[in-house]
Design an enzyme around this catalytic site. Structure first.
Site, mmCIF file in Angstrom:
data_model
loop_
_atom_site.group_PDB
_atom_site.id
_atom_site.type_symbol
_atom_site.label_atom_id
_atom_site.label_comp_id
_atom_site.label_asym_id
_atom_site.label_seq_id
_atom_site.Cartn_x
_atom_site.Cartn_y
_atom_site.Cartn_z
ATOM 1 C CG ASP A 131 -1.682 -1.249 1.482
ATOM 2 O OD1 ASP A 131 -2.118 -1.863 0.491
ATOM 3 O OD2 ASP A 131 -1.870 -1.610 2.662
ATOM 4 C CD GLU A 157 -9.111 -2.853 -0.511
ATOM 5 O OE1 GLU A 157 -9.535 -2.951 0.650
ATOM 6 O OE2 GLU A 157 -8.370 -3.710 -1.017
HETATM 7 O O1 FUB Z 1 -3.068 -3.557 3.645
HETATM 8 C C1 FUB Z 1 -4.330 -3.830 4.202
HETATM 9 C C2 FUB Z 1 -5.391 -3.501 3.238
HETATM 10 O O2 FUB Z 1 -5.254 -4.294 2.071
HETATM 11 C C3 FUB Z 1 -5.401 -2.097 2.711
HETATM 12 O O3 FUB Z 1 -5.816 -1.145 3.635
HETATM 13 C C4 FUB Z 1 -6.255 -2.290 1.538
HETATM 14 O O4 FUB Z 1 -6.295 -1.229 0.655
HETATM 15 C C5 FUB Z 1 -5.624 -3.538 0.935
HETATM 16 O O5 FUB Z 1 -4.461 -3.235 0.215
#
Ligand code: FUB
Length: 353
Positions: free
Chosen positions: A46, A252
């Site tokens: 991320d 997301e």
């Molecule tokens: O890294 C944990 C979670 O997985 C992130 O917050 C999401 O966007 C996904 O990448």
């Protein structure tokens, strides 16, 4: 599971193909852009990238093998600290690990799971926005403050008032700061409507409008929302909000950058494993869907940031190739991002063909 993943990859490929057909004016065969793993020594995911003090700073989440293997609600993403990285040359230069800059034990309100964060600078101070589950296992967004872009970051005693869900990302625009956030399923966005918790979290049906990310202007002190979060609406070419059954709908990993005076809202489609983007005229949107930035990578999640440095545009992202495909053990990467003359983004192949 394997079949579901294969189907998702096929759907994504088909979606990319139909976009290519719709955009005949630009060649949108996914590019095999060379990408560099930024920190092969450890699992980092991320990556949020910004230029501070003339250098590129990267703020990833820190994957590790915690022993939690249950993927329900993303439990296996069980991160407990953040590192900061910097470089003067993302393509070939040394990448410095500034070490742990914030850890779970230091955050009085947090219970577990330090997921994707972002950092903004204002008046010489640096503000890290991070999601964590509170002691009741509800995701909230916290703020931690530093005097330097490489920390250490000191957390506020409470999460931001009225915050929920995950994946905060901040845009500075004409002296105002906007925070984007939200993530479905394990990210709990489906448990909220109109900024209020609902009795039972529900995902809309495929013909209903997709659940949107949220955006709010930040307060002058950068520590709270200055207003009620608003929905980030993504429209199709006919001006209708994307439906939940659309493989390109928001899931997301919101990110916003500006290019030639336009606002580019980019995000992960989660279950269909793409990075997509939409363009708008202001930080609140609405944004009109444009296409795919990155086709699926190895691993379930895909998450990115986009940043200009020394005249070039870069896509920062992750995949699970170095860990042999373990979704919770991801490695951060960077590659160049290219635009077509009309301002659309050239699609990049997540897995080189
Ligand atoms: O890294 C944990 C979670 O997985 C992130 O917050 C999401 O966007 C996904 O990448």
């Amino acid at each position: 599971m394997k079949h579901a993943r294969t189907l998702a990859v096929m759907l994504a490929a088909a979606a990319t193909l139909s976009y290519a057909t719709a955009q005949e004016k630009s060649d949108d065969t996914p590019l095999n852009t060379p990408a560099r793993y930024l920190f092969p020594d450890d699992y980092m995911a991320d990556p949020s990238a910004h230029v501070f003090e003339g250098k590129l700073y990267i703020y990833p989440s820190h994957d590790w093998e915690s022993g939690v293997t249950d993927p329900t609600d993303g439990n296996h993403f069980n991160m407990r600290d953040y590192h900061v990285f910097s470089t003067k040359d993302p393509e070939k230069g040394k990448v410095t690990d500034h070490g742990v800059v914030l850890s779970l034990e230091e955050i009085p309100w947090a219970g577990r799971q330090l997921w994707a964060c972002d950092v903004a600078e204002k008046d010489g101070k640096y503000y890290m926005y991070f999601p964590a589950k509170d002691k009741n296992d509800i995701f909230r967004i916290g703020v931690a403050v530093a005097d330097k872009p490489y920390g250490p970051f000191k957390p506020q005693p409470h999460p931001m008032r009225g915050s929920y869900s995950i994946d905060p990302a901040v845009l500075e625009d004409n002296g105002s700061y906007y925070i984007y956030f939200g993530g479905l399923q394990g990210g709990q966005l489906q448990r909220f409507r109109d900024n209020k918790a609902i009795e039972c979290g529900t995902i809309p049906g495929k013909d209903e409008e997709a659940l949107p990310a949220r955006v709010a202007r930040l307060s002058d002190d950068m520590l709270e929302f200055a207003e009620e979060p608003r929905p980030v609406v993504i429209l199709d070419a006919e001006g209708n909000p994307l439906k939940n059954g659309d493989p390109h709908r928001f899931f997301e990993a919101a990110w916003v950058h500006k290019y030639n005076g336009k606002y580019y809202f980019s995000y992960s489609t989660g279950t269909t494993h793409m990075l997509c983007y939409a363009i708008g005229d202001n930080p609140y949107g609405p944004f009109t869907y444009q296409g795919v930035i990155l086709t699926p990578v190895v691993g379930w999640t895909t998450h990115h940031s986009i940043c200009q440095y020394k005249g070039k545009w870069y896509l920062f992202f992750h995949d699970s190739t170095p860990s042999g495909g373990h979704s919770h053990l991801r490695s951060m990467k960077v590659c160049e991002l290219q635009y077509n003359p009309d301002g659309t983004i050239r699609t990049i192949a997540g897995e080189p063909r």
